[in-house]
Write an enzyme that holds these catalytic residues in place. Structure first.
Site, PDB file in Angstrom:
ATOM      1  N   ARG A 615      -4.075  -9.438 -25.395  1.00  0.00           N
ATOM      2  CA  ARG A 615      -4.820 -10.245 -26.380  1.00  0.00           C
ATOM      3  C   ARG A 615      -3.234 -10.984 -27.022  1.00  0.00           C
ATOM      4  O   ARG A 615      -2.436  -9.591 -27.647  1.00  0.00           O
ATOM      5  CB  ARG A 615      -5.791  -9.499 -26.880  1.00  0.00           C
ATOM      6  CG  ARG A 615      -6.666  -8.904 -25.966  1.00  0.00           C
ATOM      7  CD  ARG A 615      -7.441  -9.696 -25.526  1.00  0.00           C
ATOM      8  NE  ARG A 615      -8.178 -10.768 -26.053  1.00  0.00           N
ATOM      9  CZ  ARG A 615      -8.462 -11.885 -25.662  1.00  0.00           C
ATOM     10  NH1 ARG A 615      -8.682 -12.058 -23.849  1.00  0.00           N
ATOM     11  NH2 ARG A 615      -9.179 -13.240 -26.507  1.00  0.00           N
ATOM     12  N   VAL A 616      -3.840 -12.100 -27.538  1.00  0.00           N
ATOM     13  CA  VAL A 616      -2.810 -12.856 -28.461  1.00  0.00           C
ATOM     14  C   VAL A 616      -3.100 -11.977 -29.997  1.00  0.00           C
ATOM     15  O   VAL A 616      -2.421 -12.144 -30.616  1.00  0.00           O
ATOM     16  CB  VAL A 616      -3.308 -13.433 -28.659  1.00  0.00           C
ATOM     17  CG1 VAL A 616      -2.046 -14.505 -29.249  1.00  0.00           C
ATOM     18  CG2 VAL A 616      -2.657 -14.640 -26.787  1.00  0.00           C
ATOM     19  N   ASP A 617      -4.261 -11.515 -30.218  1.00  0.00           N
ATOM     20  CA  ASP A 617      -4.674 -10.525 -31.324  1.00  0.00           C
ATOM     21  C   ASP A 617      -4.321  -9.266 -31.579  1.00  0.00           C
ATOM     22  O   ASP A 617      -3.779  -8.459 -32.531  1.00  0.00           O
ATOM     23  CB  ASP A 617      -5.520 -10.978 -32.094  1.00  0.00           C
ATOM     24  CG  ASP A 617      -6.717 -10.341 -30.958  1.00  0.00           C
ATOM     25  OD1 ASP A 617      -6.313  -9.161 -29.153  1.00  0.00           O
ATOM     26  OD2 ASP A 617      -8.149 -10.403 -30.873  1.00  0.00           O
ATOM     27  N   ASP A 618      -3.788  -8.798 -29.610  1.00  0.00           N
ATOM     28  CA  ASP A 618      -2.866  -7.312 -30.080  1.00  0.00           C
ATOM     29  C   ASP A 618      -1.429  -8.034 -29.806  1.00  0.00           C
ATOM     30  O   ASP A 618      -0.273  -6.585 -29.089  1.00  0.00           O
ATOM     31  CB  ASP A 618      -3.253  -6.704 -28.746  1.00  0.00           C
ATOM     32  CG  ASP A 618      -4.809  -5.980 -29.292  1.00  0.00           C
ATOM     33  OD1 ASP A 618      -4.999  -5.942 -27.734  1.00  0.00           O
ATOM     34  OD2 ASP A 618      -4.654  -6.589 -29.978  1.00  0.00           O
TER      35      ASP A 618
END
Length: 747
Positions: A615-618
């Site tokens: 994930r981009v938030d990862d």
């Protein structure tokens, strides 16, 4: 289909030995049947060269067409090739080729065939999907316009429609159509209980009757087309029965994973306002009893305080977990499943629905904390899930298929219930825990039912890797033909263990990338067509146009990394977020105008293969370097003493963000400062000094849901010492692991 023992067992080909290829098309003698156990050291360069000189270059037959790879990829250079069944996958740049025998019987047997089909699906999507859709039963065919879409917020509201005007029913296509085709006596479901030796089965005819009885009951208590029904059941056979019964009468089912807390369940009840909730009194998962009815009671109390009352709670009596006497009861609302359903007729009229009528709601987590009600409709989803299942697993009518996912998640919808049954497949449904009573349970089940297609999550693979290989090798697994991976990027070391040990180096792995929102596979290997790279999702499925964009939304060609988007619609796409179309547009279509934004990072290598980076938030931004957590986790997991790793970002006063790694060691390995340094060095060597973890936190276990998903939110709170904000941990398989991690924070 079994791979004959006389087929070639393995060979590694490296570019250094290419000039030494013989023209003989087969390997003979002991060399051809050599199997290297996963625990042995890899062959020496001289061994590899000897192998090269004794094998054919014909197994590289696919390379000529690789100049046609998607996204402008060119010829493959610096090649290491492994033919299925001939050797162990080892190096990062291994290519795992399907054997000649496997490709010969595959539905898609070559890159050229794939390219031709994919090209047509992009150039003529209406014709391509109409031809496939025509293989299903439609009471009335769709109109002249096969699909209509707009994915660009600048051009008006986002909308996606496929086969609108077509009248069908997905339950009819799953059950009645198969019975009418002569499959009535074929086993539809093998159910395996939590305790070994406990099980049941239903043929397609029997399943149809059971579905009709429940459908008749739901109609009798007032459930109509378009009404919502919440299903909060464990993996009993009654769960897919409930889904199909709702679909039969046009009701919209919303399956809630039977591990969510009362608060989470209440949120979903309040949002969709169901007429009925289906549950059971309790379930055993491993040795632990979970009182589901008590959770439902609490959720219904919460929802009623918010003005949403549910009239009926149909409760399945599960005697293996508890008794009726111990089950709290509310007269007038609660009804025992077994007391009423058997009294209803075993046939039920089908409610014919439009292709764009809703089929189900499935809530997924949102960044705001409020769950998002992903809405899938009937026709396009039906066609897409059936087609992806058929081709991604190279499905044959003789296959026995097991997906370990729970129906509370999208994988259980698309690839436990709908996709397999639309193909008339035999499906295994498992109630219990994969390591109960020991870590050999999965392989025992595979042998028991002679499972040929096994689809599971990387988390489960890594978890079972921790244990002794004897749990795998003491079972035959000879029935296995195709393996599959779902849920997150699978790191190459786990891929190799899965391939080499579980699949005996003969089973291709369908490492699938897709999402709740996409309905079905988007990027996936096709087992007989492409050589595979361990850890890569390979190439797009038919009708899918993945693009990688930069931060400004510009498409990047060739070898690159960036944000993964999709251009154009596909039949299985979700249509909206229930009751919040604005959030639908804002979350998925506004970040990069003109595209569906997946929220995932992705790399495409020089050969055109897609690699999901998480994930981009990862993604952690360390001193300007964007580092995917999956990449660091993969490097850590490649350490021989690391069983599993989970990485999160933490604030760093110098670098902006630092890398904080939770590491679970192989059983019996003690914690030590030397090992900590060795793990950091492994990341430095594989990725670079900029990606070296700032902190290694020893983890006896990781906080996971019962489906195996790592709760990274909790890890972030522990890493940042925000312990009072760790939130709800009721969905964890083992909540005590959180306290263990906190206790080890300073070790």
């Amino acid at each position: 289909m079994k791979i004959a023992s006389s087929s070639p067992i393995l060979t590694v080909v490296s570019s250094s030995g290419s000039s030494g290829f013989s023209t003989d098309s087969r390997i003979s003698g002991s060399l051809g049947s050599r199997i290297l156990p996963a625990s042995s050291s890899r062959p020496s360069p001289s061994d590899n060269l000897l192998r090269c000189r004794n094998m054919s270059s014909n197994h590289l037959r696919h390379l000529d067409s690789m100049s046609l790879l998607p996204s402008g990829a060119g010829k493959i250079s610096q090649l290491n090739a492994v033919v299925l069944g001939e050797s162990l996958a080892s190096e990062e740049n291994d290519l795992i080729f399907p054997s000649k025998e496997f490709s010969a019987q595959a539905l898609v047997s070559s890159p050229q065939q794939y390219m031709e089909m994919h090209k047509r699906s992009i150039d003529d999507p209406a014709g391509f999907w109409s031809d496939i859709a025509s293989q299903f039963y439609w009471k009335q065919k769709w109109g002249d316009q096969v699909f209509s879409d707009n994915l660009d917020v600048r051009k008006g509201p986002i909308h996606i429609e496929w086969f609108k005007g077509g009248i069908t029913n997905i339950c009819y296509n799953c059950l009645d159509k198969n019975v009418e085709a002569g499959l009535g006596d074929k086993t539809a479901i093998y159910w395996e209980g939590n305790e070994p030796g406990v099980g049941a089965s239903s043929t397609y005819s029997e399943l149809l009757q059971q579905v009709c009885q429940l459908a008749n009951y739901l109609k009798d208590v007032g459930v109509k087309k378009g009404d919502a029904v919440v299903i909060y059941l464990p993996m009993l056979m009654e769960l897919p029965i409930a889904m199909l019964a709702c679909a039969r009468i046009g009701a919209v089912h919303s399956v809630v994973f039977a591990g969510f807390s009362a608060d989470s369940l209440a949120q979903r009840i309040i949002d969709c306002k169901p007429k009925v909730i289906l549950t059971c009194n309790a379930v055993k998962r491993g040795p632990k009893t979970i009182n589901l009815k008590a959770i439902v009671d609490a959720a219904l109390d919460l929802s009623s305080k918010d003005g949403v009352s549910v009239g009926i709670c149909l409760t399945y009596d599960n005697p293996s977990a508890t008794t009726r006497e111990k089950t709290k009861w509310k007269n007038g609302r609660d009804v025992w499943w077994q007391d009423v359903i058997s009294k209803y007729p075993t046939s039920c009229e089908v409610e014919w629905v439009d292709a764009e009528d809703p089929l189900f709601l499935l809530y997924t987590s949102g960044s705001t904390g409020k769950p998002k009600g992903v809405l899938h409709t009937t026709g396009g989803y039906m066609v897409y899930t059936a087609t992806t299942f058929k081709y991604a697993f190279d499905y044959k009518s003789t296959d026995v298929y097991w997906c370990t996912a729970d129906c509370g998640w999208i994988t259980g919808h698309s690839y436990v219930t709908y996709g397999p049954m639309l193909n008339g497949a035999t499906v295994v449904v498992f109630e219990g825990a994969p390591n109960y009573p020991d870590s050999g349970r999965c392989w025992e089940i595979i042998d028991k039912y002679k499972i040929s297609i096994f689809y599971t999550a990387p988390t489960l693979v890594r978890s079972l890797m921790r244990d002794d290989d004897k749990y795998v090798t003491r079972h035959s697994r000879k029935s296995l033909r195709v393996l599959g991976s779902v849920g997150e990027p699978i790191n190459p070391s786990a891929w190799r263990w899965f391939f080499n040990l579980v699949g005996d180096s003969k089973c291709p792995i369908s490492d699938t990338w897709w999402q709740t929102e996409t309905g079905g596979f988007m990027i996936t290997p096709l087992p007989g067509a492409w050589p595979q790279k361990p850890g890569s999702a390979t190439f797009p499925f038919f009708g899918v146009q993945p693009v990688i964009v930069d931060e400004k939304g510009n498409e990047i060609k060739g070898e690159c990394s960036g944000y993964l988007c999709v251009k154009g619609s596909w039949p299985g796409a979700f249509r909206t977020l229930f009751g919040d179309h604005e959030r639908y547009e804002t979350t998925y279509f506004k970040p990069f105008e003109g595209y569906y934004f997946s929220g995932d990072g992705c790399s495409r290598d020089k050969d055109g293969y897609y690699w999901l980076t998480g994930r981009v938030d990862d993604v952690i931004n360390v001193s300007g370097h964007r580092i995917g957590t999956a990449e660091v986790e993969s490097a850590l997991a490649s350490h021989p003493q690391c069983a599993e790793a989970a990485v999160v970002g933490v604030e760093h006063e110098v670098k902006g963000q630092g890398i904080y790694a939770f590491v679970t060691l192989v059983e019996g390995v003690p914690y030590s400062e030397e090992l900590r340094k060795s793990l950091v060095l492994m990341v430095r060597n594989q990725i670079g000094a900029f990606a070296a973890p700032d902190r290694i936190h020893w983890a006896p276990g990781l906080p996971k849901t019962r489906s195996g998903k790592i709760m990274r939110r909790i890890l972030r709170k522990i890493a940042s010492k925000q312990l009072e904000e760790r939130g709800d941990i009721s969905t964890l398989a083992d909540p005590s692991v959180v306290d263990q991690l906190i206790a080890l924070a300073d070790v």
